[in-house]
Motif scaffolding. Structure first.
Motif, mmCIF file in Angstrom:
data_model
loop_
_atom_site.group_PDB
_atom_site.id
_atom_site.type_symbol
_atom_site.label_atom_id
_atom_site.label_comp_id
_atom_site.label_asym_id
_atom_site.label_seq_id
_atom_site.Cartn_x
_atom_site.Cartn_y
_atom_site.Cartn_z
ATOM 1 N N ASN A 31 0.864 -1.164 0.000
ATOM 2 C CA ASN A 31 0.000 0.000 0.000
ATOM 3 C C ASN A 31 0.907 1.221 0.000
ATOM 4 O OD1 ASN A 31 -1.736 2.083 0.507
ATOM 5 N ND2 ASN A 31 -2.649 1.183 2.345
ATOM 6 N N GLU A 32 0.888 1.955 -1.097
ATOM 7 C CA GLU A 32 1.760 3.113 -1.206
ATOM 8 C C GLU A 32 1.505 4.119 -0.084
ATOM 9 O OE1 GLU A 32 0.029 1.867 -3.890
ATOM 10 O OE2 GLU A 32 1.798 0.853 -4.668
ATOM 11 N N ASN A 33 0.292 4.149 0.435
ATOM 12 C CA ASN A 33 -0.040 5.058 1.527
ATOM 13 C C ASN A 33 0.402 4.510 2.879
ATOM 14 O OD1 ASN A 33 -1.296 6.805 -0.278
ATOM 15 N ND2 ASN A 33 -3.202 5.646 -0.160
ATOM 16 N N ALA A 34 0.912 3.281 2.898
ATOM 17 C CA ALA A 34 1.317 2.671 4.159
ATOM 18 C C ALA A 34 2.571 3.309 4.729
ATOM 19 C CB ALA A 34 1.549 1.171 3.962
ATOM 20 N N LEU A 102 19.418 -5.198 16.974
ATOM 21 C CA LEU A 102 18.263 -6.048 16.655
ATOM 22 C C LEU A 102 17.147 -5.869 17.678
ATOM 23 C CD1 LEU A 102 20.007 -9.332 15.470
ATOM 24 C CD2 LEU A 102 18.580 -7.802 14.086
ATOM 25 N N GLN A 103 17.515 -5.753 18.942
ATOM 26 C CA GLN A 103 16.508 -5.545 19.988
ATOM 27 C C GLN A 103 15.757 -4.233 19.751
ATOM 28 O OE1 GLN A 103 18.077 -5.906 23.962
ATOM 29 N NE2 GLN A 103 16.193 -5.148 24.904
ATOM 30 N N ASP A 104 16.497 -3.155 19.412
ATOM 31 C CA ASP A 104 15.848 -1.866 19.148
ATOM 32 C C ASP A 104 14.994 -1.915 17.880
ATOM 33 O OD1 ASP A 104 16.700 -0.585 21.424
ATOM 34 O OD2 ASP A 104 18.100 0.756 20.413
ATOM 35 N N LEU A 105 15.444 -2.639 16.868
ATOM 36 C CA LEU A 105 14.652 -2.747 15.637
ATOM 37 C C LEU A 105 13.362 -3.502 15.908
ATOM 38 C CD1 LEU A 105 17.537 -3.429 13.109
ATOM 39 C CD2 LEU A 105 16.189 -1.325 13.337
ATOM 40 N N ASN A 106 13.440 -4.555 16.702
ATOM 41 C CA ASN A 106 12.221 -5.292 17.075
ATOM 42 C C ASN A 106 11.253 -4.379 17.817
ATOM 43 O OD1 ASN A 106 13.290 -7.644 15.953
ATOM 44 N ND2 ASN A 106 14.082 -8.382 17.904
ATOM 45 N N THR A 107 11.785 -3.548 18.715
ATOM 46 C CA THR A 107 10.941 -2.613 19.467
ATOM 47 C C THR A 107 10.321 -1.572 18.539
ATOM 48 O OG1 THR A 107 12.299 -2.920 21.447
ATOM 49 C CG2 THR A 107 10.890 -0.961 21.385
ATOM 50 N N SER A 112 5.550 0.587 16.117
ATOM 51 C CA SER A 112 4.942 1.153 14.909
ATOM 52 C C SER A 112 3.795 0.298 14.392
ATOM 53 C CB SER A 112 5.995 1.302 13.813
ATOM 54 O OG SER A 112 6.410 0.018 13.370
ATOM 55 N N GLY A 113 3.599 -0.857 15.003
ATOM 56 C CA GLY A 113 2.558 -1.762 14.534
ATOM 57 C C GLY A 113 2.911 -2.415 13.204
ATOM 58 N N GLY A 114 4.190 -2.324 12.817
ATOM 59 C CA GLY A 114 4.620 -2.908 11.547
ATOM 60 C C GLY A 114 4.177 -2.113 10.335
ATOM 61 N N HIS A 115 3.781 -0.849 10.546
ATOM 62 C CA HIS A 115 3.300 -0.011 9.449
ATOM 63 C C HIS A 115 4.030 1.321 9.468
ATOM 64 C CE1 HIS A 115 0.054 -2.810 8.741
ATOM 65 N NE2 HIS A 115 -0.238 -2.766 10.029
ATOM 66 N N GLY A 116 4.104 1.946 8.313
ATOM 67 C CA GLY A 116 4.658 3.285 8.221
ATOM 68 C C GLY A 116 6.138 3.319 7.902
ATOM 69 N N ALA A 122 12.998 0.015 9.723
ATOM 70 C CA ALA A 122 13.424 -1.011 10.682
ATOM 71 C C ALA A 122 13.477 -2.389 10.024
ATOM 72 C CB ALA A 122 12.493 -1.011 11.893
ATOM 73 N N TYR A 123 12.466 -2.722 9.220
ATOM 74 C CA TYR A 123 12.497 -4.003 8.507
ATOM 75 C C TYR A 123 13.704 -4.069 7.565
ATOM 76 C CZ TYR A 123 7.814 -5.664 9.886
ATOM 77 O OH TYR A 123 6.725 -6.135 10.583
ATOM 78 N N THR A 124 13.986 -2.964 6.898
ATOM 79 C CA THR A 124 15.139 -2.942 5.986
ATOM 80 C C THR A 124 16.428 -3.158 6.761
ATOM 81 O OG1 THR A 124 13.975 -1.457 4.463
ATOM 82 C CG2 THR A 124 16.375 -1.588 4.252
#
Length: 189
Positions: A31-34, A102-107, A112-116, A122-124
């Motif tokens: 979703n480009e708006n994500a 990794l701990q901070d990226l998981n947080t 962020s709810g995995g969005h935005g 963070a995923y990258t």
């Protein structure tokens, strides 16, 4: 034609046109708006953002310890602000603390709810760390999530990590090149 009239086949064709290096079967339904998730701009968040900006400048100047101090302050001021964890993860990684990063990226992903945009970054980052640790399966999973959130860099990396798709794309490019130069014909189906 309105968006509601676009079929999944139309999307696949458009994706192939605009992303010719993307392997077949790896269509990212994003979703480009994500990329944009609204955050309530409290005084604490404003202060955390200011501290983050300071930390980024310090990190860019090579002052990692000072940057970490700024990010730590940002987190103490606004502990639910995902971006502060994402930025601190970068500084921790530069310092060689991969487990802390990794701990901070998981947080950051959790907050962020995995969005935005923050989740995308963070995923990258997490995907890149997993790739360096030779966890290609985990890396691809995270990079695909980042790609769905709009990261072209992550999309390109997923493609480069798929040798079968790269080989297919190379063969397809050669066939198209021959067709364009008049050396080949389209097969009759």
């Amino acid at each position: 034609m309105e968006n509601k009239d676009i079929t999944s086949n139309d999307k696949a064709v458009l994706t192939r046109i605009f992303n010719p290096n993307l392997p077949y079967g790896d269509i990212f339904e994003g979703n480009e708006n994500a990329m944009e998730v609204e955050e309530v701009e409290t005084e604490a968040v404003k202060q955390a953002k200011s501290l983050e900006t300071e930390g980024v400048k310090q990190a860019e100047a090579g002052h990692i310890e000072e940057a970490l101090n700024s990010f730590n302050k940002a987190i103490s001021v606004a502990p639910k602000h995902a971006s502060s964890y994402n930025n601190r993860a970068q500084a921790l990684r530069l310092q060689g603390d991969v487990a802390g990063a990794l701990q901070d990226l998981n947080t950051a992903i959790e907050l962020s709810g995995g969005h935005g945009k923050v989740a995308c970054q963070a995923y990258t980052q997490r995907g890149l760390i997993k790739r360096l640790e030779e966890d290609d399966e985990g890396a691809i999973e995270d990079l695909k999530k980042a790609a769905c959130l709009g990261s072209q860099f992550a999309r390109d990396l997923v493609v480069s990590m798929n040798p079968y798709a790269a080989m297919c794309n190379q063969m397809l490019s050669e066939v198209i090149g021959k067709l364009r130069s008049g050396e080949g014909e389209l097969p009759v189906v």
